[in-house]
Scaffold this motif. Structure first.
Motif, short mmCIF file in Angstrom:
data_model
loop_
_atom_site.label_atom_id
_atom_site.label_comp_id
_atom_site.label_asym_id
_atom_site.label_seq_id
_atom_site.Cartn_x
_atom_site.Cartn_y
_atom_site.Cartn_z
N LEU A 178 10.34 11.55 -40.16
CA LEU A 178 11.21 12.59 -39.66
C LEU A 178 12.27 12.92 -40.70
CD1 LEU A 178 11.71 11.07 -36.11
CD2 LEU A 178 10.21 12.97 -36.73
N GLU A 179 12.56 14.20 -40.86
CA GLU A 179 13.57 14.64 -41.82
C GLU A 179 14.95 14.55 -41.19
OE1 GLU A 179 12.75 18.46 -43.52
OE2 GLU A 179 10.74 17.89 -44.12
N TYR A 180 15.82 13.77 -41.82
CA TYR A 180 17.20 13.63 -41.37
C TYR A 180 18.16 13.68 -42.56
CZ TYR A 180 16.30 12.43 -36.49
OH TYR A 180 15.95 12.47 -35.16
N ASP A 181 17.89 14.55 -43.51
CA ASP A 181 18.69 14.59 -44.73
C ASP A 181 19.91 15.50 -44.65
OD1 ASP A 181 16.86 16.79 -44.70
OD2 ASP A 181 17.26 17.11 -46.83
N GLU A 182 20.02 16.29 -43.59
CA GLU A 182 21.18 17.18 -43.46
C GLU A 182 21.47 17.44 -41.99
OE1 GLU A 182 18.97 21.41 -44.23
OE2 GLU A 182 19.72 20.34 -45.98
N GLU A 183 22.62 18.03 -41.72
CA GLU A 183 23.07 18.24 -40.35
C GLU A 183 22.10 19.06 -39.50
OE1 GLU A 183 27.07 19.43 -39.56
OE2 GLU A 183 27.83 18.23 -41.22
N ARG A 184 21.39 19.98 -40.10
CA ARG A 184 20.47 20.83 -39.33
C ARG A 184 19.39 20.01 -38.64
NH1 ARG A 184 15.54 21.21 -41.38
NH2 ARG A 184 15.27 20.74 -43.56
N SER A 185 19.18 18.78 -39.09
CA SER A 185 18.17 17.91 -38.50
C SER A 185 18.56 17.44 -37.11
CB SER A 185 17.94 16.69 -39.39
OG SER A 185 17.55 17.10 -40.69
N GLY A 186 19.84 17.51 -36.80
CA GLY A 186 20.30 17.09 -35.49
C GLY A 186 20.59 15.61 -35.40
N SER A 187 20.73 15.14 -34.18
CA SER A 187 21.09 13.75 -33.93
C SER A 187 19.85 12.86 -33.89
CB SER A 187 21.84 13.64 -32.60
OG SER A 187 20.93 13.74 -31.52
N PHE A 188 20.10 11.58 -33.80
CA PHE A 188 19.02 10.61 -33.67
C PHE A 188 18.59 10.42 -32.22
CE2 PHE A 188 21.04 9.05 -37.69
CZ PHE A 188 19.96 9.32 -38.52
N GLU A 189 19.19 11.13 -31.30
CA GLU A 189 18.88 11.02 -29.88
C GLU A 189 17.37 11.14 -29.58
OE1 GLU A 189 19.78 10.46 -25.87
OE2 GLU A 189 21.25 10.45 -27.48
N PRO A 190 16.63 12.05 -30.21
CA PRO A 190 15.20 12.16 -29.91
C PRO A 190 14.40 10.89 -30.19
CG PRO A 190 15.94 14.13 -31.02
CD PRO A 190 17.08 13.14 -31.09
N LEU A 191 14.95 9.97 -30.98
CA LEU A 191 14.24 8.72 -31.25
C LEU A 191 14.01 7.92 -29.97
CD1 LEU A 191 15.97 7.53 -34.55
CD2 LEU A 191 13.80 8.74 -34.28
N ARG A 192 14.81 8.16 -28.96
CA ARG A 192 14.65 7.46 -27.68
C ARG A 192 13.28 7.74 -27.06
NH1 ARG A 192 19.50 5.35 -25.58
NH2 ARG A 192 21.32 6.06 -26.73
N GLY A 193 12.67 8.85 -27.41
CA GLY A 193 11.38 9.22 -26.84
C GLY A 193 10.17 8.73 -27.63
N VAL A 194 10.40 8.04 -28.74
CA VAL A 194 9.29 7.55 -29.55
C VAL A 194 8.70 6.31 -28.87
CG1 VAL A 194 8.65 6.57 -31.80
CG2 VAL A 194 10.34 8.41 -31.68
N PRO A 195 7.38 6.24 -28.74
CA PRO A 195 6.75 5.08 -28.12
C PRO A 195 7.12 3.77 -28.82
CG PRO A 195 5.15 6.84 -28.38
CD PRO A 195 6.39 7.25 -29.13
N ASP A 196 7.19 2.70 -28.04
CA ASP A 196 7.62 1.40 -28.55
C ASP A 196 6.72 0.83 -29.64
OD1 ASP A 196 9.70 1.48 -26.76
OD2 ASP A 196 8.69 0.23 -25.27
#
Length: 96
Positions: free
Chosen positions: A2-20
């Motif tokens: 997942l791209e998280y290199d700049e603010e437009r990428s948003g928060s890490f909140e969606p990681l909560r939905g990734v399967p264990d």
């Protein structure tokens, strides 16, 4: 990955939905510019992501390959190498 290199990428909140049973590679290092991220900055971002997904199932990577640097995002080979060394060093520091 997942791209998280700049603010437009948003928060890490969606990681909560990734399967264990998955591993998430956080694309924290930009390949779009020579901006130099710091190890401390990257470690902080990993800690923030770990609030939403298990730390031991996280990884770090560049946000994308360096192929886009051929057209429009020019990074010298030395800059690309420095970014890859930063990724490897941060991984050793955070998970080593």
């Amino acid at each position: 990955m997942l791209e998280y290199d700049e603010e437009r990428s948003g928060s890490f909140e969606p990681l909560r939905g990734v399967p264990d049973d998955k591993t998430v590679a956080l694309g924290l290092v930009t390949t779009k510019s020579p901006r130099a991220e710091t190890p401390a900055e990257l470690a902080t971002r990993i800690t923030e992501a770990a609030e939403h997904f298990p730390h031991e199932q996280l990884a770090i990577s560049p946000q994308c390959g360096f192929g886009t640097s051929v057209v429009g995002n020019r990074l010298a080979i030395e800059q690309q190498n420095a970014k890859l060394q930063l990724v490897a060093g941060t991984a050793r520091d955070v998970w080593g």
